[in-house]
Design a protein around this motif. Sequence first.
Motif, PDB file in Angstrom:
ATOM      1  N   THR A 441      43.406  39.683  59.224  1.00 27.41           N
ATOM      2  CA  THR A 441      42.371  40.701  59.338  1.00 27.41           C
ATOM      3  C   THR A 441      42.780  42.009  58.667  1.00 27.41           C
ATOM      4  O   THR A 441      42.040  42.557  57.851  1.00 27.41           O
ATOM      5  CB  THR A 441      42.036  40.966  60.816  1.00 27.41           C
ATOM      6  OG1 THR A 441      41.709  39.737  61.458  1.00 27.41           O
ATOM      7  CG2 THR A 441      40.864  41.926  60.940  1.00 27.41           C
ATOM      8  N   VAL A 442      43.969  42.509  58.998  1.00 26.78           N
ATOM      9  CA  VAL A 442      44.358  43.819  58.471  1.00 26.78           C
ATOM     10  C   VAL A 442      44.676  43.773  56.980  1.00 26.78           C
ATOM     11  O   VAL A 442      44.595  44.799  56.291  1.00 26.78           O
ATOM     12  CB  VAL A 442      45.568  44.399  59.239  1.00 26.78           C
ATOM     13  CG1 VAL A 442      45.231  44.592  60.703  1.00 26.78           C
ATOM     14  CG2 VAL A 442      46.818  43.538  59.083  1.00 26.78           C
ATOM     15  N   PHE A 443      45.003  42.574  56.453  1.00 26.75           N
ATOM     16  CA  PHE A 443      45.311  42.475  55.028  1.00 26.75           C
ATOM     17  C   PHE A 443      44.130  41.960  54.197  1.00 26.75           C
ATOM     18  O   PHE A 443      44.297  41.674  53.014  1.00 26.75           O
ATOM     19  CB  PHE A 443      46.533  41.573  54.809  1.00 26.75           C
ATOM     20  CG  PHE A 443      47.789  42.117  55.410  1.00 26.75           C
ATOM     21  CD1 PHE A 443      48.145  43.443  55.228  1.00 26.75           C
ATOM     22  CD2 PHE A 443      48.619  41.317  56.185  1.00 26.75           C
ATOM     23  CE1 PHE A 443      49.293  43.966  55.795  1.00 26.75           C
ATOM     24  CE2 PHE A 443      49.775  41.826  56.752  1.00 26.75           C
ATOM     25  CZ  PHE A 443      50.109  43.161  56.561  1.00 26.75           C
ATOM     26  N   LEU A 444      42.956  41.851  54.820  1.00 26.52           N
ATOM     27  CA  LEU A 444      41.759  41.470  54.071  1.00 26.52           C
ATOM     28  C   LEU A 444      41.508  42.382  52.869  1.00 26.52           C
ATOM     29  O   LEU A 444      41.274  41.901  51.756  1.00 26.52           O
ATOM     30  CB  LEU A 444      40.537  41.481  54.994  1.00 26.52           C
ATOM     31  CG  LEU A 444      40.063  40.135  55.556  1.00 26.52           C
ATOM     32  CD1 LEU A 444      38.908  40.365  56.522  1.00 26.52           C
ATOM     33  CD2 LEU A 444      39.633  39.186  54.454  1.00 26.52           C
ATOM     34  N   PRO A 445      41.550  43.716  53.032  1.00 30.60           N
ATOM     35  CA  PRO A 445      41.306  44.581  51.873  1.00 30.60           C
ATOM     36  C   PRO A 445      42.316  44.370  50.755  1.00 30.60           C
ATOM     37  O   PRO A 445      41.954  44.396  49.574  1.00 30.60           O
ATOM     38  CB  PRO A 445      41.413  45.999  52.463  1.00 30.60           C
ATOM     39  CG  PRO A 445      41.114  45.833  53.911  1.00 30.60           C
ATOM     40  CD  PRO A 445      41.693  44.501  54.280  1.00 30.60           C
ATOM     41  N   LEU A 446      43.584  44.164  51.102  1.00 29.29           N
ATOM     42  CA  LEU A 446      44.620  43.947  50.087  1.00 29.29           C
ATOM     43  C   LEU A 446      44.327  42.699  49.270  1.00 29.29           C
ATOM     44  O   LEU A 446      44.361  42.722  48.024  1.00 29.29           O
ATOM     45  CB  LEU A 446      45.985  43.832  50.769  1.00 29.29           C
ATOM     46  CG  LEU A 446      47.176  43.499  49.867  1.00 29.29           C
ATOM     47  CD1 LEU A 446      47.428  44.626  48.888  1.00 29.29           C
ATOM     48  CD2 LEU A 446      48.425  43.232  50.708  1.00 29.29           C
ATOM     49  N   GLY A 447      44.021  41.597  49.936  1.00 30.41           N
ATOM     50  CA  GLY A 447      43.732  40.353  49.224  1.00 30.41           C
ATOM     51  C   GLY A 447      42.448  40.428  48.425  1.00 30.41           C
ATOM     52  O   GLY A 447      42.384  39.961  47.271  1.00 30.41           O
ATOM     53  N   LEU A 448      41.410  41.016  49.009  1.00 26.98           N
ATOM     54  CA  LEU A 448      40.128  41.112  48.315  1.00 26.98           C
ATOM     55  C   LEU A 448      40.238  41.949  47.050  1.00 26.98           C
ATOM     56  O   LEU A 448      39.708  41.578  45.995  1.00 26.98           O
ATOM     57  CB  LEU A 448      39.068  41.721  49.236  1.00 26.98           C
ATOM     58  CG  LEU A 448      38.484  40.805  50.312  1.00 26.98           C
ATOM     59  CD1 LEU A 448      37.539  41.588  51.210  1.00 26.98           C
ATOM     60  CD2 LEU A 448      37.735  39.639  49.677  1.00 26.98           C
ATOM     61  N   ARG A 449      40.915  43.091  47.119  1.00 25.15           N
ATOM     62  CA  ARG A 449      41.050  43.955  45.945  1.00 25.15           C
ATOM     63  C   ARG A 449      41.858  43.268  44.851  1.00 25.15           C
ATOM     64  O   ARG A 449      41.548  43.381  43.664  1.00 25.15           O
ATOM     65  CB  ARG A 449      41.706  45.277  46.331  1.00 25.15           C
ATOM     66  CG  ARG A 449      40.805  46.223  47.088  1.00 25.15           C
ATOM     67  CD  ARG A 449      39.572  46.546  46.307  1.00 25.15           C
ATOM     68  NE  ARG A 449      38.708  47.495  47.003  1.00 25.15           N
ATOM     69  CZ  ARG A 449      37.409  47.539  46.886  1.00 25.15           C
ATOM     70  NH1 ARG A 449      36.776  46.647  46.134  1.00 25.15           N
ATOM     71  NH2 ARG A 449      36.680  48.434  47.518  1.00 25.15           N
ATOM     72  N   THR A 450      42.897  42.544  45.231  1.00 29.98           N
ATOM     73  CA  THR A 450      43.732  41.879  44.242  1.00 29.98           C
ATOM     74  C   THR A 450      42.965  40.768  43.522  1.00 29.98           C
ATOM     75  O   THR A 450      43.004  40.662  42.291  1.00 29.98           O
ATOM     76  CB  THR A 450      44.987  41.291  44.906  1.00 29.98           C
ATOM     77  OG1 THR A 450      45.679  42.324  45.614  1.00 29.98           O
ATOM     78  CG2 THR A 450      45.923  40.701  43.867  1.00 29.98           C
ATOM     79  N   ILE A 451      42.250  39.953  44.288  1.00 26.26           N
ATOM     80  CA  ILE A 451      41.540  38.814  43.695  1.00 26.26           C
ATOM     81  C   ILE A 451      40.269  39.268  42.978  1.00 26.26           C
ATOM     82  O   ILE A 451      39.949  38.773  41.893  1.00 26.26           O
ATOM     83  CB  ILE A 451      41.206  37.781  44.780  1.00 26.26           C
ATOM     84  CG1 ILE A 451      42.501  37.232  45.383  1.00 26.26           C
ATOM     85  CG2 ILE A 451      40.372  36.639  44.215  1.00 26.26           C
ATOM     86  CD1 ILE A 451      42.295  36.347  46.598  1.00 26.26           C
ATOM     87  N   SER A 452      39.545  40.227  43.557  1.00 24.69           N
ATOM     88  CA  SER A 452      38.295  40.661  42.929  1.00 24.69           C
ATOM     89  C   SER A 452      38.543  41.335  41.589  1.00 24.69           C
ATOM     90  O   SER A 452      37.684  41.279  40.696  1.00 24.69           O
ATOM     91  CB  SER A 452      37.539  41.618  43.860  1.00 24.69           C
ATOM     92  OG  SER A 452      38.302  42.786  44.116  1.00 24.69           O
ATOM     93  N   GLY A 453      39.722  41.966  41.426  1.00 25.15           N
ATOM     94  CA  GLY A 453      40.041  42.561  40.130  1.00 25.15           C
ATOM     95  C   GLY A 453      40.084  41.526  39.023  1.00 25.15           C
ATOM     96  O   GLY A 453      39.793  41.837  37.860  1.00 25.15           O
ATOM     97  N   VAL A 454      40.428  40.284  39.369  1.00 26.60           N
ATOM     98  CA  VAL A 454      40.457  39.205  38.380  1.00 26.60           C
ATOM     99  C   VAL A 454      39.089  38.555  38.244  1.00 26.60           C
ATOM    100  O   VAL A 454      38.642  38.258  37.136  1.00 26.60           O
ATOM    101  CB  VAL A 454      41.520  38.153  38.766  1.00 26.60           C
ATOM    102  CG1 VAL A 454      41.554  37.018  37.748  1.00 26.60           C
ATOM    103  CG2 VAL A 454      42.891  38.804  38.858  1.00 26.60           C
ATOM    104  N   ILE A 455      38.403  38.339  39.363  1.00 30.56           N
ATOM    105  CA  ILE A 455      37.121  37.626  39.306  1.00 30.56           C
ATOM    106  C   ILE A 455      36.084  38.420  38.522  1.00 30.56           C
ATOM    107  O   ILE A 455      35.198  37.857  37.871  1.00 30.56           O
ATOM    108  CB  ILE A 455      36.616  37.299  40.732  1.00 30.56           C
ATOM    109  CG1 ILE A 455      35.618  36.138  40.688  1.00 30.56           C
ATOM    110  CG2 ILE A 455      35.958  38.503  41.385  1.00 30.56           C
ATOM    111  CD1 ILE A 455      35.244  35.621  42.066  1.00 30.56           C
TER     112      ILE A 455
END
Length: 565
Positions: A441-455
């Motif tokens: 839950t708390v690392f959702l923003p970290l993962g989303l920002r990292t992956i969305s930058g590529v997608i």
Amino acid sequence: MPGRRVWSWRPGPAVVSLFVGGAAVLVVSYPIFYLIQASLSVGDPQARPPEAYGLANFVDLTRYAQIFWNTILVSVVATVFAILLGFVLGWILSRANVPGREALEPLMALPYYVTPLMGALAWSLIGSPSGGFLNQVWRALGGEGHLIDITTPYGIAWVMALFEGSVAFVMIGAVLKSMDPALEEASQMLGAGRLRTMLKITLPLVLPGVLGAAIFVLAEMLGSFSAALVLGLPNRFYVVTTAMYQLVSQYPPRFPQAAAMGVSLFAVMFAMIWIYRRIISAGTYVTITGKAFRPRAMDVGGLRWPFLAICIAYLAVAVILPVLTITYASFQHLTSAFPRAANFTLVNYQTALSLDAVRSALGNSLLLGLATASIGVLLMGFLSWLIYRSRLPGAGAIEYLLMFPQAVPRLVFAFGMLWAWLIFPIPIYGTLWLLLIAYLTVFLPLGLRTISGVILQIDRSLEESAQMCGATWGYRLRTVTMPLLKPGLIAAWLLLFIASVRELGASILLMGPKAKVITPAIVESWFSTSTELTAAMALLQTLAVVAALALLFAVARRAVQQGGE
């Protein structure tokens, strides 16, 4: 029977997206609801659900005015230090022809791997007023009192800034690299010096990036826990996060007051985000147009050597000195600034490795890191696709809600989870399952920002072509989108693993007696056992993470190479 069609149902993208997105939003909002509920409880503080509701806990916060002032003072000073550090380092390595800047730039991320907890422990050994190494040397040379005191508010802020300075460097450096240098060159051609050009041209144009970094860093500082706990608590210097920890840890625990503190803290953070958006919307900062340009390094002449010294000095005080200090202390019978052969020992490592609690905590941390990273990349990869590719109504609102944990200090969020899961009908409080849910839950923003930058860099037409060829949405996602996302997924996996193993704020309130993890165990050792044993535990944690990362980098490199063949 022949000719009879067999009916089969497969969930469509809308159904799956609504289910996964709704579940993710529920996991994020569930603890916040209970945090707000707890802050409004004015009856029996142990009653769940509350017996009565009111604003008395918020009114009672006036008694803690000094703690809020401490929090603001330390956070603002640390943010100013970190932004100045990040801007100077970013400008040097993106604009000046410093020798070896290509090699120096990735090294600036090293403070992220030296955890804030290890940094705080190391600087406590270096600069504490009584037994700090520098003060021991000072008194041995005839000095009186102490040379430095790292336990003051400004000392705590400086230590916090050392480790957030690398984050500010990454954020500001990216903006500086994307800025057209023609404006700076025109300024210098008109006779302006380098310093005037930087202050009058560069700084105003990168203001959005600087403000964005400042808001992010200030949010991190407001929720900072490690440095304030290690350096401030022995002197009874409290900030909001350490005060909340004390209120929850004491007997009987004072949940409503702690919850009111937490709600007040993230309300301040939301106000900052609103101010930031108003500032950005009021001005124009466009420097990238249709005209092509290539970022170039300016010739700074003889200044390149002092600039190089600044970069090396930062790495020395943020990485090299803390690691050497912890390593040295871990091999000592009794830590002293003056080494003696008889004082060196391996007993601290023997003790640490012989303790079942330490071995179990380290194993649990690595297991949780692997689980968080593995489940997280799948979940967050799908959520990124849902937000940016699915055209699902309400995808923007889902993104906003999923980024919510970034605006809430992890200790505050963990307190909400503590209150929520204590009354959950399935008994997972105090188990590794709750820690796994908390990390995801708390690392959702970290993962989303990292992956969305590529997608966002993947052309939508690739998926549309597969769709025109008859591929189902699941097949397109599995065979087109995910393989192209491999670099982002690998980067997110590594970041989630590191963040999980080093996490303290979300762990210290949620771990149970049979579900300990290493970072809170190191904090407990610091306050209850010897400094030398704590240093050995901290170094073992670092070595375990380094070994795991070396293996994971090798696997990731092989995966990328196979994907490119």
